[in-house]
Enzyme design. Structure first.
Site, mmCIF file in Angstrom:
data_model
loop_
_atom_site.group_PDB
_atom_site.id
_atom_site.type_symbol
_atom_site.label_atom_id
_atom_site.label_comp_id
_atom_site.label_asym_id
_atom_site.label_seq_id
_atom_site.Cartn_x
_atom_site.Cartn_y
_atom_site.Cartn_z
ATOM 1 N N SER A 68 1.025 -0.928 0.043
ATOM 2 C CA SER A 68 -0.041 0.489 -0.242
ATOM 3 C C SER A 68 1.416 0.742 -0.147
ATOM 4 C CB SER A 68 -1.004 -0.212 0.761
ATOM 5 O OG SER A 68 0.031 -0.551 2.304
ATOM 6 N N CYS B 56 1.989 2.975 -2.463
ATOM 7 C CA CYS B 56 2.931 3.145 -3.469
ATOM 8 C C CYS B 56 2.544 3.338 -5.206
ATOM 9 C CB CYS B 56 3.489 1.365 -3.911
ATOM 10 S SG CYS B 56 4.867 1.409 -2.814
HETATM 11 C C1 OXD Z 1 -5.233 -2.207 0.784
HETATM 12 C C2 OXD Z 1 -6.487 -1.708 -0.435
HETATM 13 O O1 OXD Z 1 -5.045 -1.952 1.787
HETATM 14 O O2 OXD Z 1 -6.808 -2.606 -1.197
HETATM 15 O O3 OXD Z 1 -4.379 -3.013 0.555
HETATM 16 O O4 OXD Z 1 -7.256 -0.983 0.517
#
Ligand code: OXD
Ligand code: MN
Length: 603
Positions: free
Chosen positions: A254, A256
């Site tokens: 997350s 990125c």
């Molecule tokens: C995650 C999302 O946390 O997609 O990966 O919400």
């Protein structure tokens, strides 16, 4: 209404007997049902209508302030054998987990409606799709599931058809908001029974059980047994000026920019030359080997549950454009005109995510974020201008390349290509991100997040890597595997690479490697583009930056490989020998390269 499938009726009856709802509603997914639910939630205050002139059919939901994100420490994989869940998961014995959570479900729906949501993950007619039924007492969950999955009558018909052929063919998800008490909140997975039980949260991945719980944790377990892959990956199609489309699946932890990459708009010079990008998915990818030896992929979801803050005209114009009608916003701020607002958008907020007045200082800024940093939008995938015409294809799209990536300020080059599948699996296993200020805890600490699946793999990572390795068969025509890093910084502390639309320059090299049209230089860590191999037309990259982005620091990599070795060892005896061999092979190449750089005669 109830179902033709007796096992489904029985389960709903059992749940109702324990949770004691006031009424039961079987969702058909119709427009009329949706309108009635919205009406109900507007009355109860669960939804607030946004400015109907600028945002028709858009609503705001404010969650409980203690319920704003996924809760990994309360998420469990409950397998008979602890080692099957592995050190990458919290584990509880199934009997203990059922006892603990069933006690919390007892009477939890008193005075509420129990909704039965039949849903299908993937195109409704796809042999790669899988179905589930979520029982919930949250109308907000129903409204979100209607956008995020193929929900209702068609899904129920498929569940009944498959259920008559085979017992236990659908995933059972039980959810109740309970008391919204963090001390009485659990998200439990029973992969051996294709069962999920979640209580105490109404938020996102904790409550929309089709997403992380089913499509990743349970599906990854199912996929291992059935010979496919359930991955935390976006799927994007890249169309070159000749009209050929290459599909890339990419995994990033997350923060990125996964949704941004999935909806990338090519830079001006590429658009002029005829390049196009197509979005198939922004979060989850199910890949299956087909008769032609290739991996074919579907996006099991039907919508986006994206992070709002940071979504702007600069970072993701496609996303912004799809959010001005028929969308649900959760925990965003509001302008004085009743428009949704978050950090990164122009204008000023009037109410913050909790509905409090925003007090602006003399320079026009509020004291803290007005939108919650994890505030979200829920919107149908079809509303995205770059939505692929092949996203609904029953057999999916063929994947040419798999890309792993993380946020790494140093060491990791802009891109490298793995030598082969085994090396690619090692690159995926080793990937990680440095923590940002957005997360609590120390900043800049490297967290390994293999294949971006650390919070989502429903079984032991060592077995998961072994499963990945099984795809390398003589008749297979597997995608090439790459690793990218958009976040490398120079000595001045600034990003070396512009990112966003310009990431297509790297993707162009990647697809060129797949078609055999692009050159590369072999290094111990994999194949890298030489500076002349990247298309930099129209990009004003100061001298020296590209060299820095493509530099392989042998000493730094030796230390990195030592750390990767420790990480692999932490999974113990189940770690596949082929991966450990690959790790030794590259470590030896690095040691050799280092000794070659030492002047003769140094000890
Ligand atoms: C995650 C999302 O946390 O997609 O990966 O919400
Ligand atoms: Mn995700």
């Amino acid at each position: 209404m109830n179902s033709k499938l007796e096992t489904l009726n029985r389960w709903v009856e059992e749940v109702a007997a324990s949770t004691q709802p006031e009424r039961i509603h079987w969702c058909d997914g119709s427009e009329a049902e949706s309108d009635a639910l919205v009406e109900l939630m507007l009355k109860s205050g669960d939804l607030i209508e946004l400015n109907p002139r600028t945002h028709p059919n858009c609503y705001l939901h404010r969650s409980h302030p203690s319920d704003v994100a996924r809760v990994e420490h309360l998420t469990f994989i409950c397998t008979e054998n602890r080692d099957d869940a592995g050190p990458n998961n919290n584990w509880m014995a199934p009997a203990d987990a059922h006892a603990k959570i069933d006690a919390l479900f007892a009477g939890s729906m008193r005075g509420r409606t129990l909704y039965v949501i039949p849903y299908c993950m993937g195109p409704i007619d796809s042999p790669l799709a899988r179905c589930g039924v979520e029982i919930t007492d949250s109308p907000y969950v129903v409204a979100n599931m209607r956008i995020m999955t193929r929900m209702g009558a068609a899904a129920l018909a498929r569940i009944e058809r498959e259920g008559e052929l085979r017992e236990g063919s659908f995933v059972k998800g039980l959810h109740s908001i309970g008391e919204l008490d963090p001390a009485r909140r659990y998200i439990m997975h029973f992969p051996q029974d294709l069962t999920i039980k979640s209580i105490g949260s109404g938020y996102g991945g904790n409550a929309l059980l089709g997403k992380k719980c089913h499509a990743l944790r349970i599906a990854s377990w199912q996929a291992r047994g059935e010979g496919w892959l359930a991955e935390h990956m976006l799927i994007v199609g890249i169309q070159n000026p000749k009209g050929d489309i290459f599909y890339i699946a990419a995994a990033f932890p997350s923060a990125c920019g996964k949704t941004n990459l999935a909806m990338l708009i090519p830079p001006e010079s590429y658009r002029a030359a005829g390049w196009k990008m197509w979005t198939v998915g922004d979060d989850i990818c199910w890949m299956t080997p087909a008769a032609d030896g290739r991996l074919w992929a579907i996006n099991p979801e039907a919508g986006y549950f994206g992070v709002a803050p940071g979504t702007s005209e600069k970072t993701n114009p496609n996303a912004l454009a799809m959010l001005n009608h028929d969308a649900i916003f959760t925990n965003v701020a509001l302008t004085g005109d009743g428009d949704p607002w978050w950090e990164g958008l122009p204008g000023t907020p009037a109410k913050d995510w909790q509905g409090r007045d925003v007090v602006l200082n003399s320079s026009g800024a509020s004291s803290g974020p007005a939108a919650h940093p994890n505030s979200r939008f829920t919107v149908s995938a079809r509303q995205c201008a770059s939505w692929s015409p092949h996203a609904e294809d029953a057999h999916g799209v063929p994947i040419s390349a798999i890309v792993f990536g993380g946020r790494r300020e140093h060491l990791l080059p802009l891109v490298f290509e793995a030598r082969d599948w085994t090396h690619g699996v090692l690159a995926g296993a080793a990937m990680g991100s440095e923590t940002t200020a957005a997360a609590t805890g120390a900043v800049g600490v490297l967290r390994r997040d293999s294949m971006a699946m650390k919070p989502f793999c429903g079984y032991n990572f060592a077995d998961y890597f072994a499963h990945w390795l099984t795809f390398d068969q003589p008749a297979a025509a597997l995608p090439k595997i790459f690793h990218v890093n958009w976040f490398r910084k120079g000595e001045d502390g600034k990003f070396l690479w512009p990112g966003f639309g310009d990431n297509l320059r790297v993707l162009e090299w990647i697809i060129g490697r797949c078609s055999g049209d692009e050159g590369a230089e072999e290094t111990p860590i994999g194949n890298l583009p030489r500076t002349q191999d990247l298309n930099l037309a129209g990009l004003d990259l100061p001298h020296g930056k590209l060299e820095a982005l493509l530099h392989v620091d042998i000493e730094g990599w030796l230390a990195e490989y030592e750390s990767i070795g420790e990480y692999l060892a932490s999974f113990g005896a189940r770690m596949p020998a082929a991966l450990l061999r690959e790790h030794r092979r590259i470590s030896a190449l690095l040691a050799e390269a280092e000794s070659e750089t030492q002047p003769v005669g140094t000890p």
